[in-house]
Design a protein around this motif. Sequence first.
Motif, PDB file in Angstrom:
ATOM      1  N   THR A   1       0.815  -1.212   0.000  1.00 51.46           N
ATOM      2  CA  THR A   1       0.000   0.000   0.000  1.00 51.46           C
ATOM      3  C   THR A   1       0.854   1.270   0.000  1.00 51.46           C
ATOM      4  OG1 THR A   1      -1.757  -1.166   1.203  1.00 51.46           O
ATOM      5  CG2 THR A   1      -1.820   1.239   1.237  1.00 51.46           C
TER       6      THR A   1
ATOM      7  N   ASN B   1      -6.010  -8.539 -12.077  1.00 53.53           N
ATOM      8  CA  ASN B   1      -5.548  -7.156 -11.982  1.00 53.53           C
ATOM      9  C   ASN B   1      -4.078  -7.076 -11.599  1.00 53.53           C
ATOM     10  OD1 ASN B   1      -8.001  -5.978 -12.703  1.00 53.53           O
ATOM     11  ND2 ASN B   1      -8.747  -5.975 -10.597  1.00 53.53           N
TER      12      ASN B   1
ATOM     13  N   ALA C   1      -5.319  -3.427  -1.885  1.00 52.17           N
ATOM     14  CA  ALA C   1      -5.987  -3.800  -3.134  1.00 52.17           C
ATOM     15  C   ALA C   1      -5.692  -2.762  -4.215  1.00 52.17           C
ATOM     16  CB  ALA C   1      -7.490  -3.922  -2.922  1.00 52.17           C
ATOM     17  N   ILE C   2      -5.585  -3.220  -5.457  1.00 51.03           N
ATOM     18  CA  ILE C   2      -5.324  -2.332  -6.587  1.00 51.03           C
ATOM     19  C   ILE C   2      -6.598  -1.578  -6.942  1.00 51.03           C
ATOM     20  CG2 ILE C   2      -4.682  -2.246  -9.032  1.00 51.03           C
ATOM     21  CD1 ILE C   2      -2.996  -4.777  -8.524  1.00 51.03           C
ATOM     22  N   VAL C   3      -6.506  -0.239  -6.948  1.00 52.07           N
ATOM     23  CA  VAL C   3      -7.668   0.576  -7.287  1.00 52.07           C
ATOM     24  C   VAL C   3      -7.405   1.444  -8.521  1.00 52.07           C
ATOM     25  CG1 VAL C   3      -8.545   0.627  -4.929  1.00 52.07           C
ATOM     26  CG2 VAL C   3      -6.959   2.406  -5.680  1.00 52.07           C
ATOM     27  N   ASP C   4      -6.135   1.515  -8.961  1.00 51.84           N
ATOM     28  CA  ASP C   4      -5.800   2.284 -10.158  1.00 51.84           C
ATOM     29  C   ASP C   4      -4.672   1.568 -10.886  1.00 51.84           C
ATOM     30  OD1 ASP C   4      -4.543   4.246 -11.953  1.00 51.84           O
ATOM     31  OD2 ASP C   4      -5.859   5.712 -11.006  1.00 51.84           O
TER      32      ASP C   4
ATOM     33  N   GLY D   1      -1.997   4.008  -6.350  1.00 59.22           N
ATOM     34  CA  GLY D   1      -3.004   3.129  -6.933  1.00 59.22           C
ATOM     35  C   GLY D   1      -3.369   1.936  -6.080  1.00 59.22           C
ATOM     36  N   ILE D   2      -2.842   1.876  -4.837  1.00 57.67           N
ATOM     37  CA  ILE D   2      -3.153   0.771  -3.930  1.00 57.67           C
ATOM     38  C   ILE D   2      -3.848   1.337  -2.700  1.00 57.67           C
ATOM     39  CG2 ILE D   2      -2.238  -1.187  -2.634  1.00 57.67           C
ATOM     40  CD1 ILE D   2      -1.644  -1.511  -5.495  1.00 57.67           C
ATOM     41  N   ARG D   3      -4.976   0.766  -2.329  1.00 55.01           N
ATOM     42  CA  ARG D   3      -5.689   1.175  -1.136  1.00 55.01           C
ATOM     43  C   ARG D   3      -6.026  -0.064  -0.317  1.00 55.01           C
ATOM     44  NH1 ARG D   3      -3.885   4.979  -2.886  1.00 55.01           N
ATOM     45  NH2 ARG D   3      -4.762   7.001  -3.425  1.00 55.01           N
ATOM     46  N   LYS D   4      -5.573  -0.070   0.925  1.00 57.29           N
ATOM     47  CA  LYS D   4      -5.837  -1.191   1.842  1.00 57.29           C
ATOM     48  C   LYS D   4      -5.414  -2.524   1.233  1.00 57.29           C
ATOM     49  CE  LYS D   4      -9.681   1.158   4.155  1.00 57.29           C
ATOM     50  NZ  LYS D   4     -11.101   1.111   4.547  1.00 57.29           N
TER      51      LYS D   4
ATOM     52  N   THR E   1      -0.461   2.115 -10.464  1.00 59.11           N
ATOM     53  CA  THR E   1       0.277   0.956  -9.962  1.00 59.11           C
ATOM     54  C   THR E   1       1.382   0.562 -10.923  1.00 59.11           C
ATOM     55  OG1 THR E   1      -1.731   0.170  -8.839  1.00 59.11           O
ATOM     56  CG2 THR E   1       0.058  -1.409  -9.123  1.00 59.11           C
TER      57      THR E   1
END
Length: 416
Positions: free
Chosen positions: A14, A168, A46-49, A41-44, A53
């Motif tokens: 993260t 992802n 997990a990849i979110v962007d 691009g990582i939140r908690k 990333t």
Amino acid sequence: MSSNDIIVSLDIGTSKVRAIIGEINNGTLQIIGVGSAESEGIRKGAIVDIDQTVHSIRNAIEHAERMVGIEISEVYVGITGNHIGLQSSHGVVAVSNEDREIGEEDIVRVLKAAEVIALPPEREIIDVVAKQYVVDGLHDIHDPRGMIGVRLEVDATIVTGAKTAIHNLLRCVEKAGLHVKDLVLMPLSGGQLALSKDEKVMGSVLVDVGAGATTISVFQEGTLTATSTLPIGGDFVTNDIAYGLRTMSDQAEKVKLKFGCAWIDEALEETTFKVTRIGSNVEKEFNQVFLANIIEPRVQEIFHLVKNEVKRLGFDDLPGGYILSGGTVSMPGVLKAAQAELQTSVRIAIPDFIGVRDPGFVSGVGVLHHVMRSIRPRSNNSGGAKKPSPRKAAPAETASKPGFIERMKNMFSEFI
């Protein structure tokens, strides 16, 4: 330096993306380079962007390449998260050789047989971890190669993950121009590196406290028994500091790293610092004791949640206690806060390699350690830079999965 002696791990966290380059000489691992980049691009966990990333991965790889002076083309990628699941399985095959000597082919076949389980369509097998082999009724065998027998069985743990998360992760690494040699479960590889043999046999808990998530891994009878991820970590401490000091998050993070202390009794009143408060250009001075009063309750809350989660998983009072890893636990006072909350033996794991002697490197170095153990029985060469030789799996660790990439390709076709 021969390129076949190089392996590279990629730890996408993260707060940081770390590329760690290892060299294997005569079965001994040496860390020769580390590349690190701020994780976007990582939140908690997990990849979110995807694009952010990919950019972070490229920066970390380029940093590592500059340090060592090689071109990295293939990596072993660590994977973790709350989507990871463990499932017990059993495989049975007949020994194929005419002389009834158990060979590598028999081990691969029995692990493949253990993979035949019912899975929901949204899940994918990541790995197969052998707990024990059984040869003609003889149990507790860890390496059956060379033994004589007719019937070979295996009790194994099947590691599964959500197809979306795997897809992802692989997409990000491949868009960064890298080939994924294999996925490695970080709770498993981190435990192999950080825990002693007795700790894994008697029962212990590895707690990896990252920036956005805390991963709990329970080991018993020498193998990974359960794993879970809590969406809380060092970022929550940073947020509390930002709120308590009325300052911006980036300043709060710098203050945490430089002056943070998780145990009030160890904080010093004479240690002071200044921060710019939100809404003004005026700096205000605080001391370390004031900061510790913000940090200690949040750190204790993290370990309180860890303790409750371990109980929820069905474990209590494990003789091996708790072993801590992750960048957050390097803060002064974390060990005492953990001991006070968990009420058992607690220690901090630090990799015994030059350049990575920090709890935050346990996961990344653990991936390299896992790969080295997997390839060592079969070959003196490994892979990571330029054109490495294929990974070979040790019988008591994981199955060599020549069909893994094909399964990934088929999975991609389902998403595209």
